[in-house]
Write a protein that holds these residues in place. Structure first.
Motif, short mmCIF file in Angstrom:
data_model
loop_
_atom_site.label_atom_id
_atom_site.label_comp_id
_atom_site.label_asym_id
_atom_site.label_seq_id
_atom_site.Cartn_x
_atom_site.Cartn_y
_atom_site.Cartn_z
N LEU A 133 -2.21 -2.01 8.27
CA LEU A 133 -1.32 -0.96 7.26
C LEU A 133 -1.35 0.32 8.20
CD1 LEU A 133 -3.12 -1.45 3.78
CD2 LEU A 133 -0.97 -2.13 4.68
N GLU A 134 -2.27 0.68 8.97
CA GLU A 134 -2.06 1.91 9.67
C GLU A 134 -1.26 1.80 10.64
OE1 GLU A 134 -4.07 5.08 10.33
OE2 GLU A 134 -3.60 4.84 8.22
N ALA A 138 0.90 -1.34 -0.05
CA ALA A 138 -0.05 -0.04 0.03
C ALA A 138 0.88 1.33 -0.06
CB ALA A 138 -0.80 -0.19 1.27
N GLU A 184 -3.34 10.36 2.91
CA GLU A 184 -4.21 9.31 2.74
C GLU A 184 -3.62 8.03 2.09
OE1 GLU A 184 -7.38 10.55 0.23
OE2 GLU A 184 -6.19 11.24 -1.47
N TRP A 185 -4.15 7.10 1.98
CA TRP A 185 -3.86 5.72 1.24
C TRP A 185 -4.29 6.16 -0.30
CZ3 TRP A 185 -0.43 2.89 3.56
CH2 TRP A 185 -0.44 2.70 5.04
N ARG A 186 -3.22 5.81 -1.10
CA ARG A 186 -3.24 6.19 -2.54
C ARG A 186 -3.65 5.03 -3.28
NH1 ARG A 186 -0.79 10.81 -4.40
NH2 ARG A 186 -1.63 10.04 -6.41
N ASP A 235 -8.12 -1.70 7.74
CA ASP A 235 -6.80 -1.14 7.46
C ASP A 235 -5.85 -1.03 8.61
OD1 ASP A 235 -7.38 -0.87 4.57
OD2 ASP A 235 -8.41 0.97 4.84
N SER A 243 -3.91 0.04 -2.42
CA SER A 243 -3.35 -0.98 -1.83
C SER A 243 -3.77 -2.33 -2.86
CB SER A 243 -4.01 -1.55 -0.61
OG SER A 243 -5.34 -1.63 -0.81
N ARG A 267 2.26 2.39 9.01
CA ARG A 267 2.53 3.81 8.87
C ARG A 267 2.83 4.62 10.14
NH1 ARG A 267 -0.32 8.38 9.74
NH2 ARG A 267 -2.09 7.51 10.65
N HIS A 283 0.91 5.36 0.93
CA HIS A 283 0.39 6.45 1.62
C HIS A 283 1.13 7.78 1.31
CE1 HIS A 283 -0.97 9.18 5.07
NE2 HIS A 283 -1.81 8.02 5.13
#
Length: 267
Positions: free
Chosen positions: A243-244, A15, A21-23, A240, A25, A247, A17
């Motif tokens: 993934l968070e 993914a 924001e997430w662009r 998510d 995944s 990040r 970012h």
């Protein structure tokens, strides 16, 4: 931009970012022998399709529970994006205590889920992850990781049931209309679905009793919405959360210095 890589037992999720924001995944089946070049051919095409350029990637963070996959994921970051990846492991700065006997044995996904859940929902809380295994992780009010429970995953249980019993077919998971099945497939679906609802409610209840305080319950994983339909125990679904966690971990830690890969680089 940040490239986050979540390598699980079943899938590897990539993914991007952009800081806000997430662009995008994308996921690919986990295969320990997949080379960095194979990843690159697949991922670069998806980035281009999404209007993203490899040169825009200036950070990478990897979380994996498949040690054999790490070598080629590292090479992917080094050779195709010219960055040294931060690897999620017990020795990096998590911003919370890992209060278990052997912190190095805790799966990266469980720590990442705990980090992001506490950041977004505070605590104390329980994070349920419906993955290859079904995990329950307990986070204290101050964000400390307290340990948890590991149970067989739903799909793993279905496959084991099919393989061990000659007359039982391979079935898909779904919420049955009634608890009492009127045929074999309905009976199997009921056993798996309501059996796991009972597992969720029972384990969360026992964790609550041991903790002696109300814990919020956050669920993640592809099957989280399905099981949330069958119980009031699950309060929040966050697809998510891992993934968070990646990040947030990248934000907490400095970018490692780039190491050029060679065929003899150690993992």
């Amino acid at each position: 931009m940040l490239l986050a890589v979540d390598a699980g037992n079943t899938n590897v999720v990539f993914a991007v970012h952009d800081g806000s924001e997430w662009r995008g995944s994308w996921r690919i089946a986990t295969r320990a022998d997949r080379t960095s070049d194979e990843y690159a051919v697949w991922l670069l095409a998806l980035l281009q399709y999404s209007g993203l350029k490899p040169a825009e990637i200036d950070r990478c963070v990897i979380g994996t529970v498949v040690p054999a996959a790490l070598y080629n994921l590292r090479r992917l970051a080094r050779e195709w994006f010219d960055v040294e990846p931060l690897v999620a492991r017990a020795t990096v700065d998590w911003g919370f205590e890992i209060r278990v006997d052997r912190p190095q044995e805790v799966g990266a996904d469980r720590l990442l889920n705990s980090l992001a859940s506490h950041h977004h929902y505070k605590g104390p809380l329980v994070v349920i992850d419906f993955g290859t295994a079904t995990t329950f992780d307990v986070v204290d009010a101050d964000g400390a990781y307290l340990g948890g429970v590991i149970a067989p995953g739903i799909n793993l249980s279905l496959e084991a049931l099919h393989k061990a019993a000659a007359r039982l077919p391979r079935i898909g998971i779904g919420r049955p209309q009634a608890v009492i099945g009127r045929d074999t497939v309905a009976a199997m679906q009921s056993g798996i679905y309501w059996g796991y609802v009972g597992l969720i409610e029972g384990i969360v209840g026992r964790i609550q009793a041991e903790h002696d305080a109300h814990l919020k319950v956050v669920a993640t994983g592809g099957l989280a919405p399905l099981f949330a339909e069958g119980t009031t125990v699950i309060e929040t679904i966050d697809p998510d959360i891992t993934l968070e966690g990646l990040r947030l971990l990248a934000e907490r830690n400095p970018a490692p210095t780039l190491v050029k890969s060679t065929p003899r680089d150690p993992v």
